[in-house]
Scaffold this active site. Structure first.
Site, PDB file in Angstrom:
ATOM      1  N   TRP A  72      75.149  33.434 -16.265  1.00 14.03           N
ATOM      2  CA  TRP A  72      76.153  34.491 -16.293  1.00 14.03           C
ATOM      3  C   TRP A  72      75.654  35.736 -17.013  1.00 14.03           C
ATOM      4  O   TRP A  72      75.898  36.863 -16.571  1.00 14.03           O
ATOM      5  CB  TRP A  72      77.445  33.968 -16.905  1.00 14.03           C
ATOM      6  CG  TRP A  72      78.039  32.864 -16.095  1.00 14.03           C
ATOM      7  CD1 TRP A  72      78.139  31.539 -16.426  1.00 14.03           C
ATOM      8  CD2 TRP A  72      78.580  32.967 -14.771  1.00 14.03           C
ATOM      9  NE1 TRP A  72      78.715  30.825 -15.408  1.00 14.03           N
ATOM     10  CE2 TRP A  72      78.994  31.674 -14.375  1.00 14.03           C
ATOM     11  CE3 TRP A  72      78.756  34.038 -13.884  1.00 14.03           C
ATOM     12  CZ2 TRP A  72      79.565  31.423 -13.131  1.00 14.03           C
ATOM     13  CZ3 TRP A  72      79.330  33.789 -12.639  1.00 14.03           C
ATOM     14  CH2 TRP A  72      79.727  32.500 -12.283  1.00 14.03           C
TER      15      TRP A  72
ATOM     16  N   ASP B  12      81.168  38.652 -23.489  1.00 14.03           N
ATOM     17  CA  ASP B  12      81.918  37.900 -22.485  1.00 14.03           C
ATOM     18  C   ASP B  12      82.263  36.554 -23.121  1.00 14.03           C
ATOM     19  O   ASP B  12      81.386  35.751 -23.407  1.00 14.03           O
ATOM     20  CB  ASP B  12      81.045  37.705 -21.241  1.00 14.03           C
ATOM     21  CG  ASP B  12      81.695  36.839 -20.170  1.00 14.03           C
ATOM     22  OD1 ASP B  12      82.773  36.264 -20.423  1.00 14.03           O
ATOM     23  OD2 ASP B  12      81.108  36.719 -19.082  1.00 14.03           O
TER      24      ASP B  12
ATOM     25  N   LYS C   3      89.679  29.506 -17.869  1.00 14.48           N
ATOM     26  CA  LYS C   3      89.126  28.408 -18.661  1.00 14.48           C
ATOM     27  C   LYS C   3      90.110  27.989 -19.753  1.00 14.48           C
ATOM     28  O   LYS C   3      90.590  26.871 -19.763  1.00 14.48           O
ATOM     29  CB  LYS C   3      87.791  28.814 -19.306  1.00 14.48           C
ATOM     30  CG  LYS C   3      86.558  28.499 -18.503  1.00 14.48           C
ATOM     31  CD  LYS C   3      86.295  29.416 -17.369  1.00 14.48           C
ATOM     32  CE  LYS C   3      84.891  29.185 -16.816  1.00 14.48           C
ATOM     33  NZ  LYS C   3      84.604  30.060 -15.683  1.00 14.48           N
TER      34      LYS C   3
END
Length: 361
Positions: free
Chosen positions: A102, A172, A196
């Site tokens: 990511w 992030d 999440k």
């Protein structure tokens, strides 16, 4: 197949209490005779939910009045582009920490927009360990330093954050926001896809220090401009109303569970339970992440050999365990144990792994 235990990596498990509450008022929100999904985002009923969710997040994260909380579309992936569009000005360079899939995507998106510099990388260890961030080569020409706090694919997590010497720190936190206490004042911008720990997919949380907003250029389209979204309280366009509503319920649930500290204690217990099984298996199971970088959110591991691993995954599926197959790019197994995954589900998984080893070891 009827699943009993949800270890999906995202969208992940939601608290059972929250799902039941949403179910109860799905057709008539607070008795008004219509669903939250059917009413105007300009109505008092929705705006109360919207404003309350922003305030709850500020309280849970200990955010000062210096910060704005935004509800955006596009997931964390859109933020990979929006961050440099808004903050990477001409003559500046953006520093990136590359610690997995990511963060690599975020860095590549930024390269399309402006000058970037790689500050640290975990590539030498195959992204099984977070790189050392204690001596990052940060310079005065940097617009910001970007990192990802938890990489879900390889199951590694930053357990402390670097001192950037006044350069804005951007993070992030999609997969571990509100899972543990952090010093929010160390960050100038935090973003997270909700799916999440915060709610369902569809809304992205962005937390921005107001001082950053003034430097955003007017050339950016309004829909991509953080200053515009802050000015309009995230109501510049129709927000993802149902996702925001669900985030509101999840935030209340977290507050009732002892807040972020309560989540951290539970998450540590869950992770310890599973890592202990791996470490005490005599090599039958092996954790994939280096111990000093192990994630409290995503436990990645493999079994002794491919044949045994295939049997394990098949039996787990049969016994009602969902989402344990690893990411398609790294394989093996991954148990995502986000805030809403109960300790009892982790105990059931730990017991199953021990019993499976007894039968196949």
């Amino acid at each position: 197949m009827v699943y009993t235990y949800n270890f999906s990596a995202g969208p992940g498990a939601l608290p059972a209490e929250v799902l039941l509450e949403a179910q109860a008022e799905l057709r008539s929100f607070q008795g008004i005779g219509a669903s939250i999904m059917e009413i105007s985002h300009r109505s008092q009923a929705y705006e109360t939910v919207h404003d309350e969710a922003q305030q709850l997040l500020k309280e849970l994260m200990g955010l000062s009045s210096e910060y704005e909380v935004l509800f955006l579309h596009g997931g964390a992936s859109l933020q990979f582009s929006m961050v440099p569009l808004n903050f990477l000005s001409e003559g500046k360079v953006a520093g990136y920490v590359h610690c997995g899939m990511w963060s690599g995507k975020a860095w590549r998106e930024a390269q399309r927009i402006g000058a970037t510099r790689l500050l640290a990388s975990g590539e030498e260890t195959g992204f099984k360990q977070m790189p050392d961030l204690s001596r990052l080569p940060i310079t005065k020409d940097m617009a910001y330093v970007h990192l990802i706090s938890n990489e879900t694919v390889d199951g590694i997590q930053l357990h402390s954050f670097p001192d950037t010497g006044g350069v804005p720190l951007v993070a992030d936190m999609s997969s571990d926001m509100l899972s543990r206490p952090i010093d929010s004042s160390a960050f100038s911008f935090i973003y997270a896809g909700a799916q999440k720990n915060l709610g369902p997919a569809g809304v992205t949380i962005a937390i921005v220090r107001r001082s950053l907003l003034d430097g955003i250029p007017d050339t950016i389209p309004d829909i991509l401009n953080y200053r515009i979204h802050a000015k309009h309280r995230s109501l510049h366009n129709t927000p993802p109303v149902f996702s925001v509503y669900m985030v509101n319920l999840v935030l209340k649930w977290i507050a009732n569970q002892g807040g972020v500290q309560g989540m951290a204690e539970r998450n540590q217990q869950k992770a310890d339970l599973l890592y202990d099984v791996l470490d005490n298996s005599g090599g039958f199971y092996e954790g994939l992440a280096y111990k000093d970088s192990r994630s409290l959110m995503n436990v990645t591991f493999r079994a002794r050999d491919p044949e045994v691993e295939s049997k394990l995954l098949a039996e787990l599926e049969q016994e009602g365990f969902m989402g344990l197959k690893g990411h398609r790019d790294s394989g093996h197994l991954r148990a995502s144990i986000y805030n809403a995954v109960p300790y009892e589900h982790c105990k059931a998984l730990a017991d199953f792994l021990i019993e499976f080893q007894r039968r196949h070891g």
